[in-house]
Motif scaffolding. Structure first.
Motif, PDB file in Angstrom:
ATOM      1  N   GLY A 136      23.548  27.809  -3.513  1.00  0.00           N
ATOM      2  CA  GLY A 136      23.600  28.920  -4.446  1.00  0.00           C
ATOM      3  C   GLY A 136      22.398  29.034  -5.360  1.00  0.00           C
ATOM      4  O   GLY A 136      22.246  30.029  -6.061  1.00  0.00           O
ATOM      5  N   VAL A 137      21.527  28.019  -5.380  1.00  0.00           N
ATOM      6  CA  VAL A 137      20.346  28.059  -6.240  1.00  0.00           C
ATOM      7  C   VAL A 137      19.273  28.912  -5.582  1.00  0.00           C
ATOM      8  O   VAL A 137      18.920  28.704  -4.430  1.00  0.00           O
ATOM      9  CB  VAL A 137      19.807  26.631  -6.518  1.00  0.00           C
ATOM     10  CG1 VAL A 137      18.462  26.686  -7.224  1.00  0.00           C
ATOM     11  CG2 VAL A 137      20.814  25.844  -7.339  1.00  0.00           C
ATOM     12  N   SER A 138      18.753  29.891  -6.329  1.00  0.00           N
ATOM     13  CA  SER A 138      17.716  30.762  -5.768  1.00  0.00           C
ATOM     14  C   SER A 138      16.328  30.409  -6.285  1.00  0.00           C
ATOM     15  O   SER A 138      15.337  30.662  -5.608  1.00  0.00           O
ATOM     16  CB  SER A 138      18.030  32.234  -6.047  1.00  0.00           C
ATOM     17  OG  SER A 138      18.188  32.459  -7.426  1.00  0.00           O
ATOM     18  N   SER A 139      16.208  29.803  -7.475  1.00  0.00           N
ATOM     19  CA  SER A 139      14.899  29.358  -7.957  1.00  0.00           C
ATOM     20  C   SER A 139      15.075  28.304  -9.042  1.00  0.00           C
ATOM     21  O   SER A 139      16.079  28.270  -9.748  1.00  0.00           O
ATOM     22  CB  SER A 139      14.065  30.522  -8.477  1.00  0.00           C
ATOM     23  OG  SER A 139      14.598  31.022  -9.675  1.00  0.00           O
ATOM     24  N   VAL A 140      14.040  27.455  -9.132  1.00  0.00           N
ATOM     25  CA  VAL A 140      14.019  26.387 -10.134  1.00  0.00           C
ATOM     26  C   VAL A 140      12.609  26.312 -10.702  1.00  0.00           C
ATOM     27  O   VAL A 140      11.639  26.315  -9.951  1.00  0.00           O
ATOM     28  CB  VAL A 140      14.371  25.013  -9.511  1.00  0.00           C
ATOM     29  CG1 VAL A 140      14.320  23.914 -10.563  1.00  0.00           C
ATOM     30  CG2 VAL A 140      15.730  25.044  -8.841  1.00  0.00           C
ATOM     31  N   THR A 141      12.514  26.246 -12.017  1.00  0.00           N
ATOM     32  CA  THR A 141      11.232  26.043 -12.673  1.00  0.00           C
ATOM     33  C   THR A 141      11.381  24.887 -13.646  1.00  0.00           C
ATOM     34  O   THR A 141      12.160  24.973 -14.597  1.00  0.00           O
ATOM     35  CB  THR A 141      10.772  27.303 -13.429  1.00  0.00           C
ATOM     36  OG1 THR A 141      10.677  28.378 -12.512  1.00  0.00           O
ATOM     37  CG2 THR A 141       9.419  27.077 -14.081  1.00  0.00           C
ATOM     38  N   ALA A 142      10.639  23.805 -13.388  1.00  0.00           N
ATOM     39  CA  ALA A 142      10.653  22.643 -14.271  1.00  0.00           C
ATOM     40  C   ALA A 142       9.327  22.603 -15.026  1.00  0.00           C
ATOM     41  O   ALA A 142       8.279  22.829 -14.439  1.00  0.00           O
ATOM     42  CB  ALA A 142      10.840  21.372 -13.452  1.00  0.00           C
ATOM     43  N   VAL A 143       9.398  22.334 -16.322  1.00  0.00           N
ATOM     44  CA  VAL A 143       8.193  22.270 -17.157  1.00  0.00           C
ATOM     45  C   VAL A 143       8.170  20.913 -17.848  1.00  0.00           C
ATOM     46  O   VAL A 143       8.951  20.661 -18.769  1.00  0.00           O
ATOM     47  CB  VAL A 143       8.164  23.422 -18.185  1.00  0.00           C
ATOM     48  CG1 VAL A 143       6.897  23.350 -19.024  1.00  0.00           C
ATOM     49  CG2 VAL A 143       8.272  24.769 -17.488  1.00  0.00           C
ATOM     50  N   ALA A 144       7.271  20.055 -17.399  1.00  0.00           N
ATOM     51  CA  ALA A 144       7.203  18.687 -17.922  1.00  0.00           C
ATOM     52  C   ALA A 144       6.923  18.649 -19.421  1.00  0.00           C
ATOM     53  O   ALA A 144       7.501  17.834 -20.138  1.00  0.00           O
ATOM     54  CB  ALA A 144       6.137  17.897 -17.168  1.00  0.00           C
ATOM     55  N   SER A 145       6.055  19.519 -19.900  1.00  0.00           N
ATOM     56  CA  SER A 145       5.658  19.476 -21.311  1.00  0.00           C
ATOM     57  C   SER A 145       6.811  19.752 -22.265  1.00  0.00           C
ATOM     58  O   SER A 145       6.793  19.288 -23.404  1.00  0.00           O
ATOM     59  CB  SER A 145       4.512  20.453 -21.576  1.00  0.00           C
ATOM     60  OG  SER A 145       4.921  21.778 -21.320  1.00  0.00           O
ATOM     61  N   THR A 146       7.823  20.488 -21.817  1.00  0.00           N
ATOM     62  CA  THR A 146       8.975  20.793 -22.664  1.00  0.00           C
ATOM     63  C   THR A 146      10.227  20.030 -22.255  1.00  0.00           C
ATOM     64  O   THR A 146      11.184  19.947 -23.021  1.00  0.00           O
ATOM     65  CB  THR A 146       9.306  22.296 -22.642  1.00  0.00           C
ATOM     66  OG1 THR A 146       9.662  22.666 -21.304  1.00  0.00           O
ATOM     67  CG2 THR A 146       8.142  23.134 -23.130  1.00  0.00           C
ATOM     68  N   GLY A 147      10.237  19.521 -21.016  1.00  0.00           N
ATOM     69  CA  GLY A 147      11.431  18.857 -20.495  1.00  0.00           C
ATOM     70  C   GLY A 147      12.504  19.837 -20.076  1.00  0.00           C
ATOM     71  O   GLY A 147      13.645  19.450 -19.833  1.00  0.00           O
ATOM     72  N   LEU A 148      12.158  21.120 -19.972  1.00  0.00           N
ATOM     73  CA  LEU A 148      13.147  22.139 -19.621  1.00  0.00           C
ATOM     74  C   LEU A 148      13.077  22.501 -18.140  1.00  0.00           C
ATOM     75  O   LEU A 148      12.001  22.610 -17.570  1.00  0.00           O
ATOM     76  CB  LEU A 148      12.941  23.389 -20.470  1.00  0.00           C
ATOM     77  CG  LEU A 148      13.079  23.201 -21.981  1.00  0.00           C
ATOM     78  CD1 LEU A 148      12.833  24.519 -22.703  1.00  0.00           C
ATOM     79  CD2 LEU A 148      14.448  22.638 -22.337  1.00  0.00           C
ATOM     80  N   VAL A 149      14.259  22.675 -17.556  1.00  0.00           N
ATOM     81  CA  VAL A 149      14.381  23.078 -16.164  1.00  0.00           C
ATOM     82  C   VAL A 149      15.233  24.343 -16.139  1.00  0.00           C
ATOM     83  O   VAL A 149      16.399  24.323 -16.526  1.00  0.00           O
ATOM     84  CB  VAL A 149      15.036  21.974 -15.310  1.00  0.00           C
ATOM     85  CG1 VAL A 149      15.199  22.429 -13.868  1.00  0.00           C
ATOM     86  CG2 VAL A 149      14.225  20.690 -15.383  1.00  0.00           C
ATOM     87  N   THR A 150      14.632  25.450 -15.713  1.00  0.00           N
ATOM     88  CA  THR A 150      15.329  26.735 -15.645  1.00  0.00           C
ATOM     89  C   THR A 150      15.801  26.948 -14.214  1.00  0.00           C
ATOM     90  O   THR A 150      14.993  26.904 -13.287  1.00  0.00           O
ATOM     91  CB  THR A 150      14.403  27.883 -16.077  1.00  0.00           C
ATOM     92  OG1 THR A 150      13.917  27.599 -17.396  1.00  0.00           O
ATOM     93  CG2 THR A 150      15.136  29.217 -16.077  1.00  0.00           C
ATOM     94  N   VAL A 151      17.103  27.169 -14.060  1.00  0.00           N
ATOM     95  CA  VAL A 151      17.697  27.332 -12.733  1.00  0.00           C
ATOM     96  C   VAL A 151      18.354  28.696 -12.647  1.00  0.00           C
ATOM     97  O   VAL A 151      19.162  29.065 -13.503  1.00  0.00           O
ATOM     98  CB  VAL A 151      18.753  26.233 -12.465  1.00  0.00           C
ATOM     99  CG1 VAL A 151      19.356  26.394 -11.072  1.00  0.00           C
ATOM    100  CG2 VAL A 151      18.148  24.842 -12.643  1.00  0.00           C
ATOM    101  N   VAL A 152      17.999  29.452 -11.617  1.00  0.00           N
ATOM    102  CA  VAL A 152      18.630  30.736 -11.346  1.00  0.00           C
ATOM    103  C   VAL A 152      19.515  30.525 -10.121  1.00  0.00           C
ATOM    104  O   VAL A 152      19.066  30.011  -9.094  1.00  0.00           O
ATOM    105  CB  VAL A 152      17.583  31.843 -11.083  1.00  0.00           C
ATOM    106  CG1 VAL A 152      18.268  33.165 -10.758  1.00  0.00           C
ATOM    107  CG2 VAL A 152      16.664  31.999 -12.283  1.00  0.00           C
ATOM    108  N   SER A 153      20.781  30.923 -10.253  1.00  0.00           N
ATOM    109  CA  SER A 153      21.738  30.718  -9.171  1.00  0.00           C
ATOM    110  C   SER A 153      22.652  31.923  -9.034  1.00  0.00           C
ATOM    111  O   SER A 153      22.711  32.784  -9.915  1.00  0.00           O
ATOM    112  CB  SER A 153      22.569  29.458  -9.427  1.00  0.00           C
ATOM    113  OG  SER A 153      23.228  29.541 -10.679  1.00  0.00           O
ATOM    114  N   GLU A 154      23.372  31.967  -7.916  1.00  0.00           N
ATOM    115  CA  GLU A 154      24.292  33.072  -7.646  1.00  0.00           C
ATOM    116  C   GLU A 154      25.512  33.024  -8.554  1.00  0.00           C
ATOM    117  O   GLU A 154      26.118  34.055  -8.834  1.00  0.00           O
ATOM    118  CB  GLU A 154      24.739  33.005  -6.185  1.00  0.00           C
ATOM    119  CG  GLU A 154      23.603  33.182  -5.197  1.00  0.00           C
ATOM    120  CD  GLU A 154      24.022  32.876  -3.771  1.00  0.00           C
ATOM    121  OE1 GLU A 154      25.171  32.422  -3.542  1.00  0.00           O
ATOM    122  OE2 GLU A 154      23.189  33.076  -2.881  1.00  0.00           O
ATOM    123  N   ALA A 155      25.901  31.829  -8.973  1.00  0.00           N
ATOM    124  CA  ALA A 155      27.075  31.627  -9.822  1.00  0.00           C
ATOM    125  C   ALA A 155      26.802  30.407 -10.696  1.00  0.00           C
ATOM    126  O   ALA A 155      25.872  29.645 -10.424  1.00  0.00           O
ATOM    127  CB  ALA A 155      28.309  31.394  -8.953  1.00  0.00           C
TER     128      ALA A 155
END
Length: 105
Positions: free
Chosen positions: A64-83
């Motif tokens: 269900g995951v369509s994209s993932v963006t991880a940013v080391a400098s912030t420690g944030l991982v943005t996940v776009v999914s169907e649900a």
């Protein structure tokens, strides 16, 4: 008669991070489409583009995951999914990559 040198010099810049350049991640958050869920997670231990790539690869494998963006400098991982995703599945993927999920941001 002129001769050409046997060695070709290529200009490079000094690498940083453990992956030798930090080019593994772009740092740009993915654009969300209508009918998708975007969740931002906090992950500890990321230091470079290689880390971003490892986390992105593992989390992207979740159904269900369509994209993932991880940013080391912030420690944030943005996940776009169907649900909405099961946090245990995200935690397992982050653990498999060798990092720790601290929760949602």
């Amino acid at each position: 008669m002129s001769t050409k040198p046997d060695i070709e010099f290529i200009e490079t810049t000094e690498a940083s991070g453990c992956c030798g350049g930090g080019s593994c991640g772009t740092g740009a958050a993915p654009a969300a489409s209508e009918g998708t869920v975007t969740t931002v997670y906090k992950v500890t231990g990321m230091t470079c583009g290689h880390c971003e790539g490892a986390i992105s690869a593992e989390v992207s494998a979740i159904a269900g995951v369509s994209s993932v963006t991880a940013v080391a400098s912030t420690g944030l991982v943005t996940v776009v999914s169907e649900a909405p995703l099961d946090e245990a599945a995200v935690r397992a993927a982050v653990d498999e990559a060798g990092y720790e999920l601290a929760g949602t941001a």
